[in-house]
Design an enzyme around this catalytic site. Structure first.
Site, PDB file in Angstrom:
ATOM      1  N   ASP A   1      14.128 -60.742 -33.576  1.00  7.57           N
ATOM      2  CA  ASP A   1      15.042 -60.151 -32.596  1.00  7.57           C
ATOM      3  C   ASP A   1      14.229 -59.999 -31.316  1.00  7.57           C
ATOM      4  O   ASP A   1      12.995 -60.039 -31.332  1.00  7.57           O
ATOM      5  CB  ASP A   1      15.556 -58.781 -33.068  1.00  7.57           C
ATOM      6  CG  ASP A   1      16.850 -58.367 -32.359  1.00  7.57           C
ATOM      7  OD1 ASP A   1      17.931 -58.494 -32.964  1.00  7.57           O
ATOM      8  OD2 ASP A   1      16.783 -57.940 -31.183  1.00  7.57           O
TER       9      ASP A   1
ATOM     10  N   ARG B   1      22.862 -45.742 -21.105  1.00  4.91           N
ATOM     11  CA  ARG B   1      21.706 -46.282 -21.820  1.00  4.91           C
ATOM     12  C   ARG B   1      20.413 -46.175 -21.022  1.00  4.91           C
ATOM     13  O   ARG B   1      19.337 -46.031 -21.607  1.00  4.91           O
ATOM     14  CB  ARG B   1      21.972 -47.724 -22.206  1.00  4.91           C
ATOM     15  CG  ARG B   1      23.025 -47.818 -23.296  1.00  4.91           C
ATOM     16  CD  ARG B   1      23.205 -49.237 -23.706  1.00  4.91           C
ATOM     17  NE  ARG B   1      24.122 -49.358 -24.824  1.00  4.91           N
ATOM     18  CZ  ARG B   1      24.279 -50.484 -25.498  1.00  4.91           C
ATOM     19  NH1 ARG B   1      23.579 -51.555 -25.178  1.00  4.91           N
ATOM     20  NH2 ARG B   1      25.121 -50.544 -26.487  1.00  4.91           N
TER      21      ARG B   1
END
Ligand code: SAM
Length: 310
Positions: free
Chosen positions: A172, A70
């Site tokens: 979020d 990632r």
């Protein structure tokens, strides 16, 4: 329909393996000497400490390869050759915009429309029980939007019209997923399990270059206010009280102490007759002084009556 996303990084799928690859790049992490960037165990430890402090996310050592995948694209984009170099630059500047990219890279955003479907009839019943006043719902780990749109669809179906007396806030921490949620454009196969009536009522099919994608109808998008909120913020930057809070499949990334802190702050923003929905594997027995389980991972504040969800 406009601006269909073509960015594989943000693609979210219901298959965990594909979701992971989508965030990390085209291939899973190479190991050891095959790796493009030097990545030592102490680099992983530093990353784990930083993301825990910033987002509450706990990373165990088994996630080391996933973390490499990632973040490798961030090193590539910034021209670093070693993780230690990237991390030193990051930590030198507390205001660096790279913190946002670092955080976005390490969140897991797996979601789907009407996930844990048994919650939505309970939501509908709750809305009907309290109709007659303006209602408010907060979806606090909204990811790419499938969950708040499922909530909005449930509201419209419950009241039989689009101008529902419900205010929905969807938040979020990850700014990339919020952008996708606001856009409301999804690959058509994300609706595979949705019945034809819902698809017809709430989505528009893309044509030409947008073929294969659907867009949420603006009448539905209009019901939702999207904003960035870190659940670690104390106090939370929102005005309660809420009739309903959805906090599903995010507490699992936190340790028990963080879960308890977050849940206490959420409970504080719930109406005394409000409901908190959590994910199927999230148990809140350690905060039983503030929340009582009604059933099916739905909780109510302890001061409320002894109602049970069938
Ligand atoms: C697995 S997804 C769950 C999505 C949706 N609630 C569902 O159940 O389908 C978890 C979401 O929590 C968000 N998240 C992680 N840490 C967070 C934090 N500290 N504050 C707010 N959101 C956070 C992630 O960005 C991610 O989108």
């Amino acid at each position: 329909m406009q601006s269909v996303p073509n960015n594989a990084k943000n693609a979210v799928t219901s298959r965990p393996d594909r979701a992971l690859v989508a965030k990390g790049g085209a291939t899973p992490a190479a190991s050891g000497s095959e790796r493009e960037f030097e990545y030592r165990p102490e680099d992983f430890d530093t990353i784990a400490k930083l993301i825990y402090k910033r987002a509450g996310i706990q990373l165990s050592a088994v996630k080391a390869d996933m973390v490499y995948s990632r973040l490798a694209r961030r090193l590539r984009a910034l021209g670093h050759t070693r993780f230690s170099q990237y991390l030193a630059a990051l930590q030198r500047d507390a205001e660096s915009p790279e913190w946002e990219a670092f955080t976005n890279a390490l969140t897991t955003n797996l979601t789907s429309f009407f996930r844990e479907a048994h919650h939505f009839p309970i939501l509908s019943e709750h809305l009907l029980r309290h109709r007659g006043r303006d209602l408010s719902i907060w979806c606090c780990a909204a990811s790419t939007g499938e969950e708040p749109y499922s909530i909005a669809m449930t509201c419209v179906e419950t009241f039989g019209r689009f101008d529902v007396p419900v205010r929905i806030v969807a938040s979020d921490l990850d700014t990339n997923v919020l952008e996708k949620a606001r856009e409301g454009v999804y690959p058509e196969e994300r609706l595979d399990k949705m019945d034809a009536e819902r698809r017809q009522r709430f989505f528009m099919r893309g044509k030409g270059r947008q073929a294969g994608f659907v867009r949420v109808r603006p009448e539905l998008t209009r019901l939702i206010e999207f904003r960035q909120v870190n659940l670690l913020s104390a106090p939370l930057p929102l005005q309660g009280p809420y009739d309903v809070i959805f906090c599903r499949n995010v507490l699992i990334y936190f340790d028990k102490a963080t879960q308890a802190d977050v849940v206490r702050r959420l409970a504080h923003l719930l109406r005394p007759d409000g409901l908190l929905f959590v994910g199927h594997s999230e148990s809140l027995f350690h905060v039983s002084d503030v929340l009582r389980l009604l059933g099916k991972t739905v909780y109510e504040p302890v001061k409320a009556g002894g109602r049970r969800v069938a």
